[in-house]
Design a protein around this motif. Sequence first.
Motif, mmCIF file in Angstrom:
data_model
loop_
_atom_site.group_PDB
_atom_site.id
_atom_site.type_symbol
_atom_site.label_atom_id
_atom_site.label_comp_id
_atom_site.label_asym_id
_atom_site.label_seq_id
_atom_site.Cartn_x
_atom_site.Cartn_y
_atom_site.Cartn_z
ATOM 1 N N LYS A 9 46.456 46.458 37.540
ATOM 2 C CA LYS A 9 45.579 46.981 38.598
ATOM 3 C C LYS A 9 46.261 46.889 39.964
ATOM 4 O O LYS A 9 46.169 47.812 40.770
ATOM 5 C CB LYS A 9 44.256 46.222 38.613
ATOM 6 C CG LYS A 9 43.369 46.552 37.437
ATOM 7 C CD LYS A 9 42.083 45.745 37.502
ATOM 8 C CE LYS A 9 41.183 46.052 36.314
ATOM 9 N NZ LYS A 9 39.918 45.328 36.381
ATOM 10 N N LYS A 10 46.957 45.761 40.225
ATOM 11 C CA LYS A 10 47.663 45.614 41.501
ATOM 12 C C LYS A 10 48.783 46.640 41.632
ATOM 13 O O LYS A 10 48.991 47.200 42.697
ATOM 14 C CB LYS A 10 48.235 44.204 41.639
ATOM 15 C CG LYS A 10 47.191 43.175 41.961
ATOM 16 C CD LYS A 10 47.814 41.817 42.175
ATOM 17 C CE LYS A 10 46.740 40.814 42.531
ATOM 18 N NZ LYS A 10 47.294 39.502 42.844
ATOM 19 N N LEU A 11 49.507 46.866 40.549
ATOM 20 C CA LEU A 11 50.579 47.857 40.581
ATOM 21 C C LEU A 11 50.017 49.251 40.833
ATOM 22 O O LEU A 11 50.568 50.024 41.615
ATOM 23 C CB LEU A 11 51.357 47.854 39.264
ATOM 24 C CG LEU A 11 52.167 46.610 38.957
ATOM 25 C CD1 LEU A 11 52.764 46.717 37.560
ATOM 26 C CD2 LEU A 11 53.248 46.390 39.993
ATOM 27 N N GLU A 12 48.934 49.549 40.167
ATOM 28 C CA GLU A 12 48.324 50.869 40.302
ATOM 29 C C GLU A 12 47.796 51.105 41.720
ATOM 30 O O GLU A 12 47.811 52.228 42.213
ATOM 31 C CB GLU A 12 47.189 50.994 39.278
ATOM 32 C CG GLU A 12 46.793 52.401 38.991
ATOM 33 C CD GLU A 12 45.806 52.477 37.847
ATOM 34 O OE1 GLU A 12 46.008 53.353 37.003
ATOM 35 O OE2 GLU A 12 44.854 51.678 37.794
ATOM 36 N N ASP A 13 47.373 50.024 42.377
ATOM 37 C CA ASP A 13 46.833 50.128 43.731
ATOM 38 C C ASP A 13 47.884 50.114 44.833
ATOM 39 O O ASP A 13 47.558 50.346 45.995
ATOM 40 C CB ASP A 13 45.833 48.992 43.990
ATOM 41 C CG ASP A 13 44.552 49.143 43.185
ATOM 42 O OD1 ASP A 13 44.271 50.266 42.701
ATOM 43 O OD2 ASP A 13 43.827 48.139 43.038
ATOM 44 N N LEU A 14 49.155 49.832 44.476
ATOM 45 C CA LEU A 14 50.212 49.794 45.489
ATOM 46 C C LEU A 14 50.356 51.150 46.175
ATOM 47 O O LEU A 14 50.420 52.183 45.523
ATOM 48 C CB LEU A 14 51.560 49.443 44.857
ATOM 49 C CG LEU A 14 51.966 47.995 44.757
ATOM 50 C CD1 LEU A 14 53.342 47.884 44.109
ATOM 51 C CD2 LEU A 14 51.958 47.300 46.080
ATOM 52 N N LYS A 15 50.415 51.108 47.474
ATOM 53 C CA LYS A 15 50.653 52.317 48.266
ATOM 54 C C LYS A 15 52.142 52.357 48.618
ATOM 55 O O LYS A 15 52.824 51.335 48.610
ATOM 56 C CB LYS A 15 49.841 52.265 49.555
ATOM 57 C CG LYS A 15 48.367 51.981 49.356
ATOM 58 C CD LYS A 15 47.589 53.232 49.174
ATOM 59 C CE LYS A 15 46.091 53.012 49.155
ATOM 60 N NZ LYS A 15 45.557 52.425 47.953
ATOM 61 N N GLU A 16 52.637 53.541 48.947
ATOM 62 C CA GLU A 16 54.039 53.670 49.335
ATOM 63 C C GLU A 16 54.330 52.744 50.507
ATOM 64 O O GLU A 16 53.575 52.697 51.473
ATOM 65 C CB GLU A 16 54.367 55.113 49.701
ATOM 66 C CG GLU A 16 54.429 56.014 48.486
ATOM 67 C CD GLU A 16 54.854 57.431 48.811
ATOM 68 O OE1 GLU A 16 55.248 57.720 49.954
ATOM 69 O OE2 GLU A 16 54.784 58.269 47.894
ATOM 70 N N GLY A 17 55.419 51.968 50.380
ATOM 71 C CA GLY A 17 55.819 51.031 51.417
ATOM 72 C C GLY A 17 55.260 49.628 51.232
ATOM 73 O O GLY A 17 55.708 48.698 51.890
ATOM 74 N N GLU A 18 54.293 49.443 50.343
ATOM 75 C CA GLU A 18 53.723 48.118 50.103
ATOM 76 C C GLU A 18 54.549 47.354 49.079
ATOM 77 O O GLU A 18 55.245 47.950 48.258
ATOM 78 C CB GLU A 18 52.283 48.222 49.606
ATOM 79 C CG GLU A 18 51.312 48.696 50.648
ATOM 80 C CD GLU A 18 49.881 48.696 50.164
ATOM 81 O OE1 GLU A 18 48.994 48.667 51.025
ATOM 82 O OE2 GLU A 18 49.633 48.739 48.940
ATOM 83 N N MET A 19 54.449 46.011 49.130
ATOM 84 C CA MET A 19 55.175 45.183 48.178
ATOM 85 C C MET A 19 54.341 43.988 47.762
ATOM 86 O O MET A 19 53.391 43.613 48.441
ATOM 87 C CB MET A 19 56.516 44.741 48.753
ATOM 88 C CG MET A 19 56.425 43.927 50.009
ATOM 89 S SD MET A 19 58.046 43.487 50.668
ATOM 90 C CE MET A 19 58.605 45.048 51.287
ATOM 91 N N LEU A 20 54.710 43.424 46.619
ATOM 92 C CA LEU A 20 54.113 42.214 46.069
ATOM 93 C C LEU A 20 55.229 41.245 45.738
ATOM 94 O O LEU A 20 56.315 41.666 45.352
ATOM 95 C CB LEU A 20 53.391 42.503 44.745
ATOM 96 C CG LEU A 20 52.211 43.420 44.684
ATOM 97 C CD1 LEU A 20 51.869 43.706 43.228
ATOM 98 C CD2 LEU A 20 51.028 42.780 45.364
ATOM 99 N N LEU A 21 54.939 39.967 45.842
ATOM 100 C CA LEU A 21 55.881 38.951 45.401
ATOM 101 C C LEU A 21 55.256 38.251 44.205
ATOM 102 O O LEU A 21 54.185 37.669 44.299
ATOM 103 C CB LEU A 21 56.171 37.960 46.528
ATOM 104 C CG LEU A 21 57.309 36.990 46.287
ATOM 105 C CD1 LEU A 21 58.617 37.733 46.013
ATOM 106 C CD2 LEU A 21 57.475 36.073 47.480
ATOM 107 N N LEU A 22 55.913 38.363 43.052
ATOM 108 C CA LEU A 22 55.456 37.740 41.813
ATOM 109 C C LEU A 22 56.449 36.643 41.462
ATOM 110 O O LEU A 22 57.479 36.911 40.855
ATOM 111 C CB LEU A 22 55.376 38.766 40.681
ATOM 112 C CG LEU A 22 54.536 40.013 40.931
ATOM 113 C CD1 LEU A 22 54.717 41.010 39.807
ATOM 114 C CD2 LEU A 22 53.077 39.625 41.085
#
Length: 74
Positions: A24-37
Amino acid sequence: MGTITAEQTNIYDFLGINEDPLYKKLEDLKEGEMLLLGETLVRKNSHGLYELETRTQHEQAKDVIEFYKKILNC
């Protein structure tokens, strides 16, 4: 004699990936956004590609499902 192999599964193999909070988090990512896992950086770049970056690897995918599978195998 046949070969026996084992494959690791997770609960979302049965519930469906649409129920997985990571998906769900990946699907919600917008261009330019990032996550740290943990120590893995995940981002959606300005071209709409998903990128996975660690100290030793850099991979990308254009499809969120393909990218989700790469993360699970990381």
